[in-house]
Design a protein around this motif. Structure first.
Motif, PDB file in Angstrom:
ATOM      1  N   LEU A  45       0.493  -1.481   0.004  1.00 45.22           N
ATOM      2  CA  LEU A  45      -0.174   0.105  -0.010  1.00 45.22           C
ATOM      3  C   LEU A  45       0.742   0.940  -0.156  1.00 45.22           C
ATOM      4  O   LEU A  45       2.102   1.904   0.810  1.00 45.22           O
ATOM      5  CB  LEU A  45      -0.864   0.545   1.387  1.00 45.22           C
ATOM      6  N   ARG A  46       0.275   2.038  -0.534  1.00 45.96           N
ATOM      7  CA  ARG A  46       1.303   3.719  -0.862  1.00 45.96           C
ATOM      8  C   ARG A  46       0.134   4.343   0.114  1.00 45.96           C
ATOM      9  O   ARG A  46      -1.043   4.550   0.873  1.00 45.96           O
ATOM     10  CB  ARG A  46       0.973   4.861  -1.809  1.00 45.96           C
ATOM     11  N   VAL A  47       1.302   4.953   1.049  1.00 45.38           N
ATOM     12  CA  VAL A  47       0.284   5.286   3.257  1.00 45.38           C
ATOM     13  C   VAL A  47       1.074   6.557   3.159  1.00 45.38           C
ATOM     14  O   VAL A  47       1.970   7.030   2.874  1.00 45.38           O
ATOM     15  CB  VAL A  47       0.663   4.775   3.865  1.00 45.38           C
ATOM     16  N   GLU A  48      -0.119   7.915   2.817  1.00 43.73           N
ATOM     17  CA  GLU A  48       0.412   9.104   2.672  1.00 43.73           C
ATOM     18  C   GLU A  48       0.321   9.601   4.696  1.00 43.73           C
ATOM     19  O   GLU A  48      -0.777   9.307   4.982  1.00 43.73           O
ATOM     20  CB  GLU A  48      -0.157   9.961   1.768  1.00 43.73           C
ATOM     21  N   ASP A  49       1.068   9.958   5.112  1.00 45.07           N
ATOM     22  CA  ASP A  49       0.976  10.343   6.568  1.00 45.07           C
ATOM     23  C   ASP A  49       0.504  11.454   6.523  1.00 45.07           C
ATOM     24  O   ASP A  49       0.659  12.393   5.528  1.00 45.07           O
ATOM     25  CB  ASP A  49       2.567   9.733   6.827  1.00 45.07           C
ATOM     26  N   LEU A  50       0.506  11.698   8.008  1.00 41.55           N
ATOM     27  CA  LEU A  50       0.265  13.194   7.667  1.00 41.55           C
ATOM     28  C   LEU A  50       1.147  14.072   7.611  1.00 41.55           C
ATOM     29  O   LEU A  50       0.847  15.386   8.511  1.00 41.55           O
ATOM     30  CB  LEU A  50      -0.342  13.275   9.605  1.00 41.55           C
ATOM     31  N   THR A  51       2.120  14.644   6.992  1.00 35.09           N
ATOM     32  CA  THR A  51       3.113  15.023   7.216  1.00 35.09           C
ATOM     33  C   THR A  51       2.611  15.237   5.314  1.00 35.09           C
ATOM     34  O   THR A  51       3.920  16.438   4.547  1.00 35.09           O
ATOM     35  CB  THR A  51       4.312  15.248   7.613  1.00 35.09           C
ATOM     36  N   GLY A  52       2.269  14.373   5.166  1.00 34.09           N
ATOM     37  CA  GLY A  52       1.862  14.705   3.481  1.00 34.09           C
ATOM     38  C   GLY A  52       3.248  13.342   2.562  1.00 34.09           C
ATOM     39  O   GLY A  52       3.655  13.543   1.712  1.00 34.09           O
ATOM     40  N   HIS A  55       4.931   6.870   2.345  1.00 35.30           N
ATOM     41  CA  HIS A  55       5.254   5.166   2.714  1.00 35.30           C
ATOM     42  C   HIS A  55       4.906   4.142   2.005  1.00 35.30           C
ATOM     43  O   HIS A  55       3.783   4.753   1.514  1.00 35.30           O
ATOM     44  CB  HIS A  55       5.822   4.870   4.045  1.00 35.30           C
ATOM     45  N   LEU A  56       5.172   2.739   2.080  1.00 36.80           N
ATOM     46  CA  LEU A  56       4.553   1.611   1.882  1.00 36.80           C
ATOM     47  C   LEU A  56       4.484   0.605   3.187  1.00 36.80           C
ATOM     48  O   LEU A  56       5.547   0.129   3.797  1.00 36.80           O
ATOM     49  CB  LEU A  56       5.811   0.580   0.545  1.00 36.80           C
ATOM     50  N   THR A  57       3.217  -0.397   3.390  1.00 39.89           N
ATOM     51  CA  THR A  57       2.399  -0.801   3.687  1.00 39.89           C
ATOM     52  C   THR A  57       2.654  -2.385   3.717  1.00 39.89           C
ATOM     53  O   THR A  57       1.902  -1.593   2.716  1.00 39.89           O
ATOM     54  CB  THR A  57       2.098   0.003   4.944  1.00 39.89           C
ATOM     55  N   LEU A  58       2.166  -3.972   4.319  1.00 42.19           N
ATOM     56  CA  LEU A  58       1.705  -4.767   4.008  1.00 42.19           C
ATOM     57  C   LEU A  58       0.563  -4.542   3.705  1.00 42.19           C
ATOM     58  O   LEU A  58       0.276  -4.349   5.281  1.00 42.19           O
ATOM     59  CB  LEU A  58       2.923  -5.632   3.473  1.00 42.19           C
ATOM     60  N   ALA A  59      -0.062  -6.054   3.160  1.00 44.78           N
ATOM     61  CA  ALA A  59      -1.247  -5.553   3.669  1.00 44.78           C
ATOM     62  C   ALA A  59      -1.707  -7.495   2.902  1.00 44.78           C
ATOM     63  O   ALA A  59      -1.188  -7.279   1.865  1.00 44.78           O
ATOM     64  CB  ALA A  59      -2.678  -4.894   3.305  1.00 44.78           C
ATOM     65  N   TYR A  60      -2.522  -8.395   3.710  1.00 40.76           N
ATOM     66  CA  TYR A  60      -2.631  -9.689   3.168  1.00 40.76           C
ATOM     67  C   TYR A  60      -3.778 -10.364   2.989  1.00 40.76           C
ATOM     68  O   TYR A  60      -4.916  -9.426   3.908  1.00 40.76           O
ATOM     69  CB  TYR A  60      -1.833 -10.545   4.247  1.00 40.76           C
ATOM     70  N   SER A  61      -3.820 -11.053   1.628  1.00 42.00           N
ATOM     71  CA  SER A  61      -5.445 -12.115   1.758  1.00 42.00           C
ATOM     72  C   SER A  61      -5.281 -13.085   1.886  1.00 42.00           C
ATOM     73  O   SER A  61      -4.488 -13.127   0.571  1.00 42.00           O
ATOM     74  CB  SER A  61      -6.144 -10.983   1.011  1.00 42.00           C
ATOM     75  N   ASP A  62      -6.453 -13.911   2.565  1.00 41.46           N
ATOM     76  CA  ASP A  62      -6.899 -15.705   0.866  1.00 41.46           C
ATOM     77  C   ASP A  62      -7.632 -15.052   0.139  1.00 41.46           C
ATOM     78  O   ASP A  62      -7.574 -16.442  -0.171  1.00 41.46           O
ATOM     79  CB  ASP A  62      -7.169 -16.022   2.625  1.00 41.46           C
ATOM     80  N   SER A  70      -0.319  -4.819   8.178  1.00 43.01           N
ATOM     81  CA  SER A  70       0.113  -4.544   8.859  1.00 43.01           C
ATOM     82  C   SER A  70       0.696  -3.873   9.962  1.00 43.01           C
ATOM     83  O   SER A  70       0.206  -2.602   9.650  1.00 43.01           O
ATOM     84  CB  SER A  70       1.763  -4.726   8.252  1.00 43.01           C
ATOM     85  N   PRO A  71       0.797  -4.379  10.775  1.00 44.32           N
ATOM     86  CA  PRO A  71       0.795  -2.875  12.718  1.00 44.32           C
ATOM     87  C   PRO A  71       1.764  -1.838  11.679  1.00 44.32           C
ATOM     88  O   PRO A  71       1.028  -0.094  12.733  1.00 44.32           O
ATOM     89  CB  PRO A  71       0.741  -4.125  13.447  1.00 44.32           C
ATOM     90  N   SER A  72       1.816  -1.960  11.022  1.00 36.91           N
ATOM     91  CA  SER A  72       3.806  -0.395  10.514  1.00 36.91           C
ATOM     92  C   SER A  72       4.169  -1.115   9.376  1.00 36.91           C
ATOM     93  O   SER A  72       3.845  -1.828   9.051  1.00 36.91           O
ATOM     94  CB  SER A  72       4.574  -0.817  12.214  1.00 36.91           C
ATOM     95  N   PRO A  73       4.672   0.654   9.284  1.00 34.98           N
ATOM     96  CA  PRO A  73       5.473   0.551   7.848  1.00 34.98           C
ATOM     97  C   PRO A  73       6.118  -0.081   6.988  1.00 34.98           C
ATOM     98  O   PRO A  73       7.529  -0.763   8.657  1.00 34.98           O
ATOM     99  CB  PRO A  73       5.546   1.904   8.161  1.00 34.98           C
ATOM    100  N   TRP A  74       6.622  -0.570   6.159  1.00 35.08           N
ATOM    101  CA  TRP A  74       7.398  -2.137   6.303  1.00 35.08           C
ATOM    102  C   TRP A  74       8.512  -1.275   4.999  1.00 35.08           C
ATOM    103  O   TRP A  74       9.297  -1.545   5.247  1.00 35.08           O
ATOM    104  CB  TRP A  74       6.825  -2.973   4.373  1.00 35.08           C
TER     105      TRP A  74
END
Ligand code: BMA
Length: 310
Positions: A45-52, A55-62, A70-74
């Motif tokens: 995921l591209r996650v845009e933080d509160l400063t603009g 960063h990239l964060t993982l998500a999983y699915s069956d 995921s609980p924190s950025p990767w």
């Protein structure tokens, strides 16, 4: 009428991810890379933080529909002295390509001099390392081909040429993923739905007829920019040879969550997962605010390219 022309069908529970699904404070989640890894679906995921800064964060699915984040950025913008200046304003729009046992992520590194293309690699989606900053600045929207062609890695990118032509889709070659050359212009904006710029959206998917590549076309209007999607079919052995493309768009902002958000009227896929049954799942950023999913038959995408050959 457009419904009948689009091979894509939206998932009924779109959007599949919003910032409410991110376990830490952020502004938005959008433009995710996608792949299958060990029978699970992965979104980067591209996650845009509160400063603009993104960063990239993982998500999983069956099942490819319901994702756990995921609980924190990767991958965060790098603090390494070489990379820091080129990534300090964010890392964006990841596209994942599997080549053998390696998964490569081509992303936009946004730094002090503007956007350039970064490449990182992982085998396990736990550890990653940066391979290179593969282009100079004013270049983004890159994706690697899933195999070497004529013994060279192949990458599509999008330099923002300031000459006669507007930002266009180019193709490049490399023996090692670090040094790139033999650059060739593949597709330039034409009057119509992609008149302002075009860029690759999803990494090439192999079919018997050729490589299917989704691309975005941007049009400046009195109401702002419109981001829509078309498809290209490239020759398997010589991807500089365009076998067909959709002169019309095949996916366009229509739903409320695509029409309204931080940047309205944007659909922006970065991930296309091909299933064994011939269906492809397209994961796309909607209005730079959330993530949607739409499905199509791969053969319909090929057909759209071939039947509308210019
Ligand atoms: C493009 C990229 C994308 C973004 C889109 C719409 O230039 O920056 O990340 O989704 O604009 O804002």
């Amino acid at each position: 009428m457009f419904e009948h022309l689009s091979p894509f069908k939206r998932f009924s529970s779109n959007p599949i991810l919003t910032r409410e699904d991110i376990p830490y404070p952020c502004n938005t989640v959008f433009n995710a890379g996608a792949c299958k890894f060990e029978d699970r679906y992965i979104l980067l995921l591209r996650v845009e933080d509160l400063t603009g800064v993104s960063h990239l964060t993982l998500a999983y699915s069956d099942d490819g529909y319901k994702f756990t984040v995921s609980p924190s950025p990767w991958i965060l913008p790098s603090s390494d002295p070489y990379y820091e200046v080129y990534e300090r304003y964010g890392i964006e729009d990841p596209r994942i390509t599997r080549i053998g046992k390696e998964y490569y992520v081509a992303y936009t590194a946004l730094g002090a001099y503007g956007p350039r293309v970064g490449i990182a690699q992982t085998r396990d989606f736990v550890h990653f390392e940066r391979v290179a900053l593969a282009t100079e600045v004013d270049n983004k929207d890159a994706a690697l081909f899933p195999e070497k062609i004529n013994s060279l890695y192949v990458m599509i990118d999008r330099p923002s040429a300031m000459g006669q032509r507007k930002p266009s889709i180019w193709i490049n070659y490399s023996p090692d993923l670090v040094y790139w050359g033999k650059a060739h212009a593949l597709l330039a904006p034409e009057p119509g739905w992609g008149s302002t710029k075009v860029g690759v959206s999803t990494p090439p998917v192999k079919t018997k007829q050729g490589w299917i590549v989704l691309y975005h076309g941007v049009r400046d209007t009195a109401g702002g920019r419109l981001y829509r999607i078309g498809a290209l079919l490239l020759d398997l052995e010589d991807p500089e040879n365009i076998l067909g493309y959709t002169p019309y768009f095949i996916f366009s902002p229509e739903e409320q969550y695509e029409r309204t958000g931080d940047v309205p009227n944007v659909v922006f896929p970065c991930g296309l997962v091909a299933e064994d049954d011939g269906i492809v799942k397209m994961y796309y950023g909607a209005a730079d605010t959330c993530i949607g999913l739409a499905e199509a038959r791969l053969e319909d995408l090929v057909e759209c390219c071939l039947s509308s050959k210019a």
